[in-house]
Design a protein around this motif. Structure first.
Motif, PDB file in Angstrom:
ATOM      1  N   SER A  82       0.627  -1.636   0.369  1.00 32.64           N
ATOM      2  CA  SER A  82       0.548   0.111  -0.238  1.00 32.64           C
ATOM      3  C   SER A  82       0.456   1.144  -0.186  1.00 32.64           C
ATOM      4  O   SER A  82       2.126   1.200   0.556  1.00 32.64           O
ATOM      5  CB  SER A  82      -0.823   0.350   1.097  1.00 32.64           C
ATOM      6  OG  SER A  82      -1.807  -0.284   1.146  1.00 32.64           O
ATOM      7  N   GLN A 132      -7.456   9.201  -1.087  1.00 31.29           N
ATOM      8  CA  GLN A 132      -7.457   7.910  -1.635  1.00 31.29           C
ATOM      9  C   GLN A 132      -9.018   7.603  -0.873  1.00 31.29           C
ATOM     10  O   GLN A 132      -9.733   6.855  -1.763  1.00 31.29           O
ATOM     11  CB  GLN A 132      -6.940   6.581  -1.171  1.00 31.29           C
ATOM     12  CG  GLN A 132      -6.549   6.067   0.122  1.00 31.29           C
ATOM     13  CD  GLN A 132      -6.283   4.825   0.733  1.00 31.29           C
ATOM     14  OE1 GLN A 132      -5.779   4.099  -0.479  1.00 31.29           O
ATOM     15  NE2 GLN A 132      -4.855   4.888   1.427  1.00 31.29           N
ATOM     16  N   ASN A 153     -12.904   0.222  -1.168  1.00 36.22           N
ATOM     17  CA  ASN A 153     -11.670  -1.173  -1.497  1.00 36.22           C
ATOM     18  C   ASN A 153     -11.343  -2.799  -1.103  1.00 36.22           C
ATOM     19  O   ASN A 153     -10.605  -3.755  -0.859  1.00 36.22           O
ATOM     20  CB  ASN A 153     -10.295   0.097  -0.229  1.00 36.22           C
ATOM     21  CG  ASN A 153      -9.902   0.890  -0.578  1.00 36.22           C
ATOM     22  OD1 ASN A 153     -10.388   1.217  -1.529  1.00 36.22           O
ATOM     23  ND2 ASN A 153      -8.763   0.604   0.794  1.00 36.22           N
ATOM     24  N   TYR A 189      -9.915  -5.331  -3.569  1.00 32.23           N
ATOM     25  CA  TYR A 189      -9.042  -6.351  -2.637  1.00 32.23           C
ATOM     26  C   TYR A 189      -9.654  -7.630  -3.125  1.00 32.23           C
ATOM     27  O   TYR A 189      -8.808  -8.487  -1.400  1.00 32.23           O
ATOM     28  CB  TYR A 189      -8.576  -5.859  -1.676  1.00 32.23           C
ATOM     29  CG  TYR A 189      -7.267  -4.469  -2.071  1.00 32.23           C
ATOM     30  CD1 TYR A 189      -5.827  -4.871  -2.470  1.00 32.23           C
ATOM     31  CD2 TYR A 189      -7.879  -3.549  -2.208  1.00 32.23           C
ATOM     32  CE1 TYR A 189      -5.210  -3.816  -2.434  1.00 32.23           C
ATOM     33  CE2 TYR A 189      -6.706  -2.178  -1.574  1.00 32.23           C
ATOM     34  CZ  TYR A 189      -5.459  -2.473  -2.464  1.00 32.23           C
ATOM     35  OH  TYR A 189      -4.356  -1.192  -2.790  1.00 32.23           O
ATOM     36  N   ALA A 237      -7.399   2.625   4.898  1.00 32.67           N
ATOM     37  CA  ALA A 237      -7.512   2.220   4.151  1.00 32.67           C
ATOM     38  C   ALA A 237      -6.798   1.459   3.371  1.00 32.67           C
ATOM     39  O   ALA A 237      -6.933   0.512   2.720  1.00 32.67           O
ATOM     40  CB  ALA A 237      -8.619   2.914   2.993  1.00 32.67           C
TER      41      ALA A 237
END
Length: 331
Positions: free
Chosen positions: A100, A108, A122, A126, A169
């Protein structure tokens, strides 16, 4: 075992020169001067798993450019890099799930949405399972004390609160490598300390490898044992942060508290006077003279208290910024 390997990495940017005015704008349509800026010049280093490494340098030194290459955002002009066996700029899906990057000056999170909706986005990106997602969000929001702010629009959060959400995040998918580019920029002292404490504890628990850039020396001193200093695109130092002054400084700081005031001219006979106000003075003295000068000061000055210190790390780093040459020359 090295989790990050960088070998002779370089990055050049091409841009064009243009004078002001309509005439010059028309001229540039047919002929313009091309310029090349070398942001990073043949840098090499390795980082072990679980390390927190401070990546320091003045503005424009090449710090952010390096992080962008290591995260695959930028394609290098030369050299190579290996992150857990992956080449970053190939941008393989498996690699993108392993790291990250958090930039203190870029968001973001969706500005007009509550933080929890950005976090959920997110989760989907992911491919995190529901149970794992809820557990991770619960743990991270508790650690950072922002559980009650999840339903608040991001634009209504304070800067410190937003940075905490940005960290959450970035850690949802439990990356093995975390690139932090000025994560405490603009924050108040308490928020900076809270962010540092969280990063330190998270690193110890998850063994996450961290590369941290910051202009706040407290960030570096509190988190990093090792520092890499880059200036003008070249690495000028790579080693123990505590040894910066030992390697590059030949002086010590002596802080004096006096019983009665003395003239600056008298203090200047012992060393360089950095500060002098009333009964307090700070002198800079060559290390080789420290014993003799200390004895003379104790004999000739009305000293109430006396303290010998290293040059502040900020000054040691400033000396490194000015030093030219590559890492081999420094070694």
């Amino acid at each position: 075992m090295s989790i990050i390997k960088v070998n002779n990495l370089s990055k050049e940017f091409t841009y064009y020169e243009k004078d002001a005015g309509i005439k010059n704008s028309l001229k540039n349509l047919f002929s313009r001067k091309e310029l090349i800026k070398t942001a990073v010049k043949d840098i090499s280093f390795e980082i072990e798993e679980g390390e927190i490494v401070g990546f320091l340098g003045p503005n424009g030194a090449g710090k952010t450019t390096t992080l962008k290459m290591l995260s695959g955002i930028l394609y290098p002009s030369g050299g190579s890099a290996s992150i857990m066996g992956y080449t970053p700029w190939e941008r393989k899906k498996e690699f993108k799930k392993q790291f990250s990057i958090v930039m203190g000056q870029k968001n973001q999170l969706w500005w007009d949405l509550p933080a929890n909706e950005s976090l959920y986005l997110n989760k989907c990106i992911y491919e995190i399972e529901d149970k794992e997602y809820k557990k991770t969000v619960g743990e991270l929001t508790e650690l950072l004390d922002v559980k009650d702010l999840l339903k608040v629009q991001v634009r209504r959060l304070s800067l410190g609160e937003r940075m905490k959400m940005e960290l959450i995040a970035s850690l949802l998918h439990k990356p093995k490598i975390l690139f932090l580019d000025e994560p405490t920029i603009g924050l108040d002292i308490i928020s900076q300390r809270n962010i540092r404490d969280f990063i330190n504890n998270y690193n110890k628990e998850a063994k996450t490898t961290v590369i941290l850039t910051s202009h706040y020396m407290h960030d570096i001193e509190d988190l990093c044992k090792r520092t890499i200093v880059i200036n003008d695109g070249k690495i000028v130092y790579d080693g123990d942060l505590k040894k910066v002054n030992e390697v590059f400084s030949k002086t010590k700081i002596i802080k004096l508290q006096l019983e009665v005031p003395v003239k600056s001219e008298l203090l200047e006979t012992f060393g360089k006077v950095k500060e002098h106000s009333g009964l307090n003075a700070i002198l800079e003295i060559n290390k080789t003279d420290i014993r003799n000068q200390s004895k003379m000061m104790l004999d000739k000055l009305p000293i109430l208290d006396f303290n010998i210190e290293d040059i502040p790390i900020e000054e040691g780093i400033a000396m490194l910024y000015k030093k030219e040459g590559d890492s081999n020359e420094v070694a």
